[in-house]
Design a protein around this motif. Sequence first.
Motif, PDB file in Angstrom:
ATOM      1  N   ASP A   1      22.491  13.666  11.401  1.00 37.92           N
ATOM      2  CA  ASP A   1      21.133  13.548  10.868  1.00 37.92           C
ATOM      3  C   ASP A   1      20.945  12.208  10.154  1.00 37.92           C
ATOM      4  OD1 ASP A   1      20.589  16.044  11.857  1.00 37.92           O
ATOM      5  OD2 ASP A   1      20.906  17.099   9.944  1.00 37.92           O
ATOM      6  N   PHE A   2      21.988  11.770   9.451  1.00 41.37           N
ATOM      7  CA  PHE A   2      21.907  10.497   8.741  1.00 41.37           C
ATOM      8  C   PHE A   2      21.735   9.326   9.711  1.00 41.37           C
ATOM      9  CE2 PHE A   2      24.069   6.707   7.128  1.00 41.37           C
ATOM     10  CZ  PHE A   2      23.344   6.480   5.966  1.00 41.37           C
ATOM     11  N   LEU A   3      22.550   9.303  10.786  1.00 41.80           N
ATOM     12  CA  LEU A   3      22.471   8.219  11.759  1.00 41.80           C
ATOM     13  C   LEU A   3      21.165   8.260  12.543  1.00 41.80           C
ATOM     14  CD1 LEU A   3      26.157   8.113  13.103  1.00 41.80           C
ATOM     15  CD2 LEU A   3      25.058   6.583  11.454  1.00 41.80           C
ATOM     16  N   GLN A   4      20.733   9.452  12.899  1.00 44.89           N
ATOM     17  CA  GLN A   4      19.468   9.563  13.628  1.00 44.89           C
ATOM     18  C   GLN A   4      18.292   9.159  12.734  1.00 44.89           C
ATOM     19  OE1 GLN A   4      20.270  13.728  15.222  1.00 44.89           O
ATOM     20  NE2 GLN A   4      19.343  12.819  17.039  1.00 44.89           N
TER      21      GLN A   4
ATOM     22  N   MET B   1      39.964  17.557   8.950  1.00 40.71           N
ATOM     23  CA  MET B   1      38.887  17.701   9.946  1.00 40.71           C
ATOM     24  C   MET B   1      37.628  18.231   9.256  1.00 40.71           C
ATOM     25  SD  MET B   1      38.931  19.817  13.529  1.00 40.71           S
ATOM     26  CE  MET B   1      37.532  19.767  14.638  1.00 40.71           C
ATOM     27  N   ILE B   2      36.541  17.554   9.471  1.00 42.01           N
ATOM     28  CA  ILE B   2      35.301  17.973   8.814  1.00 42.01           C
ATOM     29  C   ILE B   2      34.672  19.136   9.560  1.00 42.01           C
ATOM     30  CG2 ILE B   2      34.879  15.681   7.894  1.00 42.01           C
ATOM     31  CD1 ILE B   2      32.827  15.247  10.079  1.00 42.01           C
ATOM     32  N   GLY B   3      33.908  19.927   8.821  1.00 39.03           N
ATOM     33  CA  GLY B   3      33.291  21.102   9.407  1.00 39.03           C
ATOM     34  C   GLY B   3      32.020  20.784  10.168  1.00 39.03           C
ATOM     35  N   ARG B   4      31.483  21.816  10.824  1.00 39.73           N
ATOM     36  CA  ARG B   4      30.290  21.657  11.649  1.00 39.73           C
ATOM     37  C   ARG B   4      29.083  21.226  10.803  1.00 39.73           C
ATOM     38  NH1 ARG B   4      27.925  23.677  16.420  1.00 39.73           N
ATOM     39  NH2 ARG B   4      25.889  22.690  16.539  1.00 39.73           N
ATOM     40  N   THR B   5      28.960  21.772   9.606  1.00 40.78           N
ATOM     41  CA  THR B   5      27.818  21.410   8.750  1.00 40.78           C
ATOM     42  C   THR B   5      27.869  19.935   8.359  1.00 40.78           C
ATOM     43  OG1 THR B   5      27.758  23.661   7.857  1.00 40.78           O
ATOM     44  CG2 THR B   5      26.618  21.949   6.603  1.00 40.78           C
ATOM     45  N   GLN B   6      29.077  19.457   8.023  1.00 38.34           N
ATOM     46  CA  GLN B   6      29.225  18.052   7.654  1.00 38.34           C
ATOM     47  C   GLN B   6      28.965  17.134   8.850  1.00 38.34           C
ATOM     48  OE1 GLN B   6      33.237  18.650   6.118  1.00 38.34           O
ATOM     49  NE2 GLN B   6      32.521  18.084   4.056  1.00 38.34           N
ATOM     50  N   GLN B   7      29.415  17.577  10.040  1.00 36.40           N
ATOM     51  CA  GLN B   7      29.149  16.794  11.247  1.00 36.40           C
ATOM     52  C   GLN B   7      27.647  16.668  11.479  1.00 36.40           C
ATOM     53  OE1 GLN B   7      31.252  18.885  14.330  1.00 36.40           O
ATOM     54  NE2 GLN B   7      33.205  17.853  13.909  1.00 36.40           N
ATOM     55  N   GLN B   8      26.936  17.769  11.295  1.00 36.83           N
ATOM     56  CA  GLN B   8      25.500  17.754  11.508  1.00 36.83           C
ATOM     57  C   GLN B   8      24.816  16.839  10.490  1.00 36.83           C
ATOM     58  OE1 GLN B   8      23.758  19.560  14.105  1.00 36.83           O
ATOM     59  NE2 GLN B   8      22.315  17.970  13.446  1.00 36.83           N
ATOM     60  N   ASP B   9      25.319  16.822   9.268  1.00 41.16           N
ATOM     61  CA  ASP B   9      24.752  15.943   8.240  1.00 41.16           C
ATOM     62  C   ASP B   9      24.936  14.469   8.624  1.00 41.16           C
ATOM     63  OD1 ASP B   9      23.989  18.112   6.760  1.00 41.16           O
ATOM     64  OD2 ASP B   9      25.747  18.080   5.442  1.00 41.16           O
ATOM     65  N   LEU B  10      26.114  14.135   9.166  1.00 44.65           N
ATOM     66  CA  LEU B  10      26.358  12.749   9.579  1.00 44.65           C
ATOM     67  C   LEU B  10      25.430  12.346  10.719  1.00 44.65           C
ATOM     68  CD1 LEU B  10      30.266  12.642   9.480  1.00 44.65           C
ATOM     69  CD2 LEU B  10      28.693  11.402   7.973  1.00 44.65           C
TER      70      LEU B  10
END
Length: 283
Positions: A12-15, A1-10
């Motif tokens: 940001d990438f899609l946005q 399971m990925i962490g909150r920081t990695q989720q936010q990075d993903l």
Amino acid sequence: MIGRTQQQDLLDFLQGRGLSLRRACRLLEFNRSTFQYRPRPDRNAELREQLRTFSQLKRRRGSVKAWNWLQRQGKKASRNRIHRLWKQERLQVAKRSGKKYKPKDKRGFVPLVALYPGHVWSYDFIFDAAGTSTKLKILTIGDDFTRECLAIEVATSMPSEKVIEVLARLLDAHKAPRYLRSDNGPEFIAHAVKAWLAGRKTQTYYIDPGCPWQNGFRESFHGRFRDEFLYGTLFASVAESRVLCESYRREYNDERPHQSLGYLTPMEFKQKWLQEQSQTTGD
């Protein structure tokens, strides 16, 4: 399971590629409300800072004293709120383990209760050291009714003549008390001390041997004196100890509120009592 920081990075990438937050969260199967949350500013930030400041200044006082200090500064906050913030900031004062006295069976003992300022004074010794080898003998004298600390006398020795000298200085500034309570230490039961007090119409009141709780106000003061001041203070010399002890005495009388006095300082309580008596008698 990925962490909150990695989720936010993903996200940001899609946005960054033109997707909306809704679409990006749907593709990644993220809960959109989690990333829309913005923490509210802490409305207690100023109070927290003031509590930390108080804790640094008065390191051995708890949340109740902090609440009273804030009240005196004009800050309106409930006692429960201050207690909650005090715990959140982890400012609790660790209790020191001390000697516990086991009261003896003294069914015939009748306590002497102070009824007005100057009715009962009490005095006793406490010991400390200056530097690495100089032993200090500290005489404290207080009014049992107002809790006012009348004197903290520091010396390397304290014979009965020195005790009389300190009492004489106090009686130049105050009316002689009706009673003077103490234990049976040789400095207090000396004939010279008894005769000197008798000449000023002050009766000696000696507690039973091995019963320090019968001189409870001195024992209580000494507990506070040790905990709040002596344990955290290193004296470089006898002269320095006298200056610092006198500073503590003034603060104790003028700034430190007492729960038993309705959160008034000894001097505030004394002035309030005198004003009430004046109004009652019509003077």
